[in-house]
Write an enzyme that holds these catalytic residues in place. Structure first.
Site, mmCIF file in Angstrom:
data_model
loop_
_atom_site.group_PDB
_atom_site.id
_atom_site.type_symbol
_atom_site.label_atom_id
_atom_site.label_comp_id
_atom_site.label_asym_id
_atom_site.label_seq_id
_atom_site.Cartn_x
_atom_site.Cartn_y
_atom_site.Cartn_z
ATOM 1 N N HIS A 1 0.867 -1.195 0.000
ATOM 2 C CA HIS A 1 0.000 0.000 0.000
ATOM 3 C C HIS A 1 0.892 1.230 0.000
ATOM 4 O O HIS A 1 1.767 1.353 0.872
ATOM 5 C CB HIS A 1 -0.899 -0.003 1.236
ATOM 6 N N HIS B 1 -8.452 -8.086 -1.594
ATOM 7 C CA HIS B 1 -8.100 -8.508 -0.238
ATOM 8 C C HIS B 1 -9.220 -9.428 0.270
ATOM 9 O O HIS B 1 -10.397 -9.049 0.235
ATOM 10 C CB HIS B 1 -8.047 -7.313 0.712
ATOM 11 N N GLU C 1 -7.897 -12.432 5.054
ATOM 12 C CA GLU C 1 -6.930 -11.918 6.030
ATOM 13 C C GLU C 1 -7.595 -12.039 7.402
ATOM 14 O O GLU C 1 -7.074 -12.678 8.301
ATOM 15 C CB GLU C 1 -6.566 -10.454 5.713
ATOM 16 N N ASP D 1 3.113 -5.508 2.594
ATOM 17 C CA ASP D 1 1.823 -4.873 2.910
ATOM 18 C C ASP D 1 2.006 -3.385 3.271
ATOM 19 O O ASP D 1 1.787 -2.522 2.433
ATOM 20 C CB ASP D 1 1.145 -5.647 4.048
HETATM 21 N N1 ADE Z 1 -5.058 -1.299 3.999
HETATM 22 C C1 ADE Z 1 -3.766 -1.172 4.307
HETATM 23 N N2 ADE Z 1 -3.282 -2.305 4.834
HETATM 24 C C2 ADE Z 1 -4.307 -3.191 4.855
HETATM 25 C C3 ADE Z 1 -4.437 -4.534 5.276
HETATM 26 N N3 ADE Z 1 -3.431 -5.228 5.795
HETATM 27 N N4 ADE Z 1 -5.656 -5.113 5.165
HETATM 28 C C4 ADE Z 1 -6.678 -4.427 4.653
HETATM 29 N N5 ADE Z 1 -6.602 -3.169 4.230
HETATM 30 C C5 ADE Z 1 -5.428 -2.552 4.332
HETATM 31 ZN ZN ZN Z 2 -2.960 -5.133 2.037
#
Ligand code: ADE
Ligand code: ZN
Length: 330
Positions: free
Chosen positions: A17, A195, A198, A276
């Protein structure tokens, strides 16, 4: 302790990101220039400070509030790519959100994007690192906000913007709420990633695959709790953008030893490795490789193979891939 893996090993990083890669010092500097008080987001040692994933998202957005102009993003891209180059990264893709670049307005987004692309070109010339952008909507901002973001992506698809994705709080809304945005991006010819898995469990990966039809999944690691899904990922060649240090730091898994990345690989799921939001998780890609080598006994050959898979799954043109493959296998 001596290194197991050469830090200079050429690397491909697909899950990064842009705002999340800003160092605390960089963000503190911007806040000072603008007279903003965001001291509450920093710990005593100067690093970012938060309690859990949801608080992390708040701190992330507070840090991002200091990025207010195309020039700020130009400086950010250069700073971030300097860090990546130090880690041996030769190709990176970064999530970039028009929400944070002019609030989803297409005209403003074009100006921010121009500055980002100029910085990427400068980094290509001076550091030999290639960057591509994946426009990302933010799930907890809701489906209505995702539509103009998808339109921004579709309108600016090109040499730099090659993909579209979704990040943010997986527990908010349902992937089907974002099907319009993903269809819009797909029709524009953008490559897709989402995403999932997670925080949302294996079912969230299934839902993302069924409703958004991405070719890559951001994280996806909780798929391990559903072996039929793991087989589906392997058979369909869905690539996971795995960020082990992020998952451990945020508490998805208690340690690297408990992380499923090795088991996913054993079951022939294509995995790639990324950081990340590295300063938020106090990690670097070099550190990730070293910890994985120590935990799972992975060798340089394993990392070379993972990087070759990452390059295959990259959202860039074939000519770029060919020239990078040369550097990756040297
Ligand atoms: N935005 C920035 N990092 C993130 C993550 N690990 N999971 C979801 N959204 C994000
Ligand atoms: Zn991410």
């Amino acid at each position: 302790m001596s290194e197991l893996i050469d830090p200079a090993l050429p690397k491909v990083e697909l899950h990064l990101h842009l705002e999340g890669a800003a160092s605390p010092a960089f963000i503190r500097g911007l806040a000072k220039e603008k007279g903003l008080d965001i001291s509450g987001i920093f710990a005593e040692d100067g690093g970012y400070d938060y309690r859990d994933f949801w608080h992390f998202l708040e701190v992330y957005e507070a840090a991002t509030s200091t990025l207010q102009s195309p020039e700020d993003f130009r400086r950010l891209v250069l700073a971030v790519l300097e860090d990546r180059a130090e880690d041996g990264v030769i190709y990176a893709e970064t999530f970039v959100s028009p929400d944070f670049c002019g609030g989803g307005d297409l005209g403003a987004w074009r100006e921010y994007l121009h500055a980002i692309e100029e910085a990427a070109e400068q980094a290509q010339n001076t550091m030999g690192i290639t960057l591509k952008g994946v426009v990302t909507c933010i799930r907890h901002f809701g489906p209505e906000k995702a539509r103009p973001i998808a339109l921004c992506a579709a309108e600016t698809k090109g040499d730099f913007i090659t993909g579209f994705g979704i990040a943010g709080d997986e527990k908010m809304h349902h992937p089907k709420d974002f099907a319009w945005a993903f269809d819009c991006a797909r029709e524009a010819g953008l490559r897709l990633t989402a995403h999932a898995g997670e925080w949302g469990g294996a079912q969230s990966v299934r839902d993302a695959l069924d409703h958004l039809r991405p070719e890559r999944i951001g994280h996806g690691v909780q798929a391990i709790d559903d072996l039929a899904l793991v087989d589906r990922l392997a058979e369909d060649g869905i690539v996971l953008e795995v960020c082990p240090g992020s998952n451990v730091f945020l508490g998805v898994y208690p340690s690297f030893r408990d992380h499923p990345v090795d088991r996913l690989r054993e079951r022939e799921v294509k995995i790639t490795l990324s950081t990340d939001d590295p300063p938020f998780f106090r990690t670097t890609l070099v550190q990730e490789y070293e910890t994985l080598a120590r935990t799972f006994g992975w060798t340089e050959a394993d990392f070379r193979s993972i990087n070759a898979d990452a390059l295959k799954a990259a959202f860039c043109d074939e000519a770029t891939k060919r020239s990078l493959l040369d550097r990756l296998t040297r």
